[in-house]
Design an enzyme around this catalytic site. Structure first.
Site, mmCIF file in Angstrom:
data_model
loop_
_atom_site.group_PDB
_atom_site.id
_atom_site.type_symbol
_atom_site.label_atom_id
_atom_site.label_comp_id
_atom_site.label_asym_id
_atom_site.label_seq_id
_atom_site.Cartn_x
_atom_site.Cartn_y
_atom_site.Cartn_z
ATOM 1 N N VAL A 134 0.845 -1.200 0.000
ATOM 2 C CA VAL A 134 0.000 0.000 0.000
ATOM 3 C C VAL A 134 0.876 1.245 0.000
ATOM 4 O O VAL A 134 1.625 1.494 0.944
ATOM 5 C CB VAL A 134 -0.928 0.023 1.237
ATOM 6 C CG1 VAL A 134 -1.801 1.272 1.205
ATOM 7 C CG2 VAL A 134 -1.781 -1.229 1.287
ATOM 8 N N GLY A 136 3.539 2.069 -1.593
ATOM 9 C CA GLY A 136 4.986 1.878 -1.741
ATOM 10 C C GLY A 136 5.787 2.195 -0.496
ATOM 11 O O GLY A 136 5.690 1.500 0.521
ATOM 12 N N ILE A 138 5.610 4.603 1.635
ATOM 13 C CA ILE A 138 4.985 5.314 2.762
ATOM 14 C C ILE A 138 4.589 4.297 3.836
ATOM 15 O O ILE A 138 3.842 3.358 3.551
ATOM 16 C CB ILE A 138 3.710 6.072 2.301
ATOM 17 C CG1 ILE A 138 4.033 7.060 1.181
ATOM 18 C CG2 ILE A 138 3.076 6.788 3.481
ATOM 19 C CD1 ILE A 138 2.804 7.776 0.619
ATOM 20 N N GLY A 189 6.668 3.179 -19.980
ATOM 21 C CA GLY A 189 6.605 1.956 -19.172
ATOM 22 C C GLY A 189 6.025 2.199 -17.792
ATOM 23 O O GLY A 189 6.292 1.467 -16.850
ATOM 24 N N LYS A 207 -5.572 -1.333 -2.689
ATOM 25 C CA LYS A 207 -4.874 -0.692 -1.561
ATOM 26 C C LYS A 207 -5.887 -0.129 -0.561
ATOM 27 O O LYS A 207 -5.725 -0.265 0.653
ATOM 28 C CB LYS A 207 -3.951 0.409 -2.093
ATOM 29 C CG LYS A 207 -2.830 -0.135 -2.977
ATOM 30 C CD LYS A 207 -2.115 0.971 -3.740
ATOM 31 C CE LYS A 207 -1.095 0.398 -4.727
ATOM 32 N NZ LYS A 207 -0.555 1.369 -5.665
HETATM 33 N N1 HSE Z 1 1.057 0.913 -10.758
HETATM 34 C C1 HSE Z 1 1.125 1.364 -9.417
HETATM 35 C C2 HSE Z 1 1.142 2.883 -9.413
HETATM 36 C C3 HSE Z 1 2.339 0.897 -8.664
HETATM 37 O O1 HSE Z 1 1.217 3.496 -10.467
HETATM 38 O O2 HSE Z 1 1.070 3.453 -8.341
HETATM 39 C C4 HSE Z 1 2.153 -0.237 -7.752
HETATM 40 O O3 HSE Z 1 0.899 -0.421 -7.234
#
Ligand code: HSE
Length: 428
Positions: A134, A136, A138, A189, A207
């Protein structure tokens, strides 16, 4: 040092490699902070012969993540494969059965199977940690389960998909269309292999489902969420919302009231001057509100090698220190099924439509609003470029039912030249 904590890492993509790098680069720091050496026994990925730019030769190799999860020399299974089913799920289940703790970045797995996995883990006396799943880097799970443990959580909000926030910011700042920005993200990408996960709001919804379960002590229930992606957000709405002092965000909101849980991941307007309104680019933001603490705002990178591996290692360190908390903050057996509110809390709404430019058109629209019990806060007609008149309305707080009644009645006025766009305005 004796009693090392031995990891088995499954999945050597961006996050897996980042995790290996931290274990190698920060070995002394990790030992100082946890009192144990943190080592890697074995790794697993789809392809063995590939230069990943990191030293892997010291570790045993397993082709099968399930075999990795069952190895005797693995204390913690680190699942960085991804996907709600398939090898990730099989390997996590195998790790739990073998009495190993699990650290994962897999939001889809937890959003869809979190309750069953938590029950299985707690029955085995092990834990599943998922800070990296959730937002990244943080540390929002830790903030909710530990720092705010003395609070009744009243609301959780957040921008939790960096790609969508990047796209909306690019549209806002550079006047680009959704299609142009989508294409750019494809080329860079930035999109998941299945882009619907990003732009359809599903990744962010996973999340939010996880955060909501922790915040309100319920079972994870992805299906209880209302989800709408950003595919239909137009540059026109972004510009008009900005003119009225708002920004459009793909915003997750979960709140509990006497009516039950209200949880949605949808495009919303937020005040341009609010922390969420000011959030630009691929950055994530989570806003937590508790009865004692008030509001706190956490901001940081929601994806990428370093930030996501940082969250993985935070969980690994907690396990090394002996922390074994219930997976969702309270024992899984005590988590209640979600009682979903059948009514969204009242809110202001932004409504944009085009009217035939003829006498009485605005009056008919205003009458429909009034008949539905909706009070208009601001209304304006702006730059015509055709025979039609674009009109914007910002309402006072209104019930969603009233809005739906008005939207259903508008075509009957005979003055609509386009289907109205209606977006919720969230107090942020
Ligand atoms: N694709 C997600 C984002 C990253 O752009 O935040 C991982 O959940």
């Amino acid at each position: 040092m004796s009693n090392p904590l031995r990891l088995g890492i499954a999945g050597l993509g961006t996050v897996g490699v980042g995790t290996v790098r931290i274990v190698q680069r920060q070995a002394a720091l990790l030992t100082a902070r946890t009192g144990r050496d943190i080592t890697i026994s074995a790794v697993s990925a789809q392809t063995r012969d590939k230069d990943r730019g990191v030293r892997l030769g010291d570790y045993a190799w397993e082709d099968d993540p399930v075999a990795l999860a069952r190895r005797d020399d693995v204390d913690v299974f680190v699942e960085l494969i991804g996907g709600e089913d398939g090898p990730a799920k099989a390997a996590v289940e195998a790790a739990i059965e073998s009495g190993k703790h699990v650290v994962t970045a897999n939001k889809a797995l937890l959003a869809m199977h979190g309750q069953a996995l938590a029950e299985a883990a707690e029955a085995q006396g092990v834990t599943i940690r998922f800070e990296a799943a959730v937002a990244g880097g943080i540390p929002v799970i830790k903030a909710l389960t530990e720092g705010l443990a003395g609070n009744e959580i009243t609301r959780v909000m957040g921008v939790m998909n960096g790609t969508c926030n990047y796209m909306l910011t690019r549209m806002q700042n550079d006047g680009l269309s959704y299609d142009a920005v989508f294409k750019e993200c494809e080329e860079l990408g930035y999109l998941e292999a299945d882009p619907t996960l990003d732009v359809g709001g599903i990744d962010a919804g996973h999340k939010l489902a996880i955060l909501s379960a922790i915040a309100f002590g319920t079972q994870v229930d992805f299906d209880a969420l209302t989800i709408e992606g950003i595919e239909r957000v137009t540059i026109e709405d972004i510009e008009q919302a900005a003119d009225m002092g708002y920004r459009i965000k793909l915003l997750g909101v979960a709140q509990m009231s006497g009516r039950g849980l209200e949880a949605r991941m949808t495009p919303c307007l937020v005040p341009a001057s609010s922390p969420l309104g000011q959030l630009e680019g691929p950055t994530n933001m989570v806003v937590l509100e508790g009865d004692s603490v008030g509001q706190i705002v956490l901001r940081g990178a929601g994806a990428g090698e370093g930030p996501t591996a940082s969250a993985v290692m935070g969980d690994v360190c907690d396990i090394a220190r002996g922390l074994n908390l219930p997976v969702f903050g309270v024992p899984a057996a005590e988590l209640k099924p979600v009682a979903k509110s059948n009514q969204a809390s009242p809110s202001s709404y932004y409504i944009r439509m085009e009217l035939f430019d003829k006498p009485g058109a605005l009056a008919r629209v205003a009458t429909v609003m009034g008949d539905a019990g909706i009070s208009i806060d601001r209304m304006r007609q702006y730059g015509h470029s055709s025979e039609n008149a674009p009109v914007l309305i910002v309402t006072h707080k209104a019930a969603k039912d009233a809005l739906d009644t008005a939207l259903a009645a508008l075509p009957g006025t005979g003055v609509l030249a386009s289907e109205p766009v209606a977006l919720r305005i969230e107090d942020a």
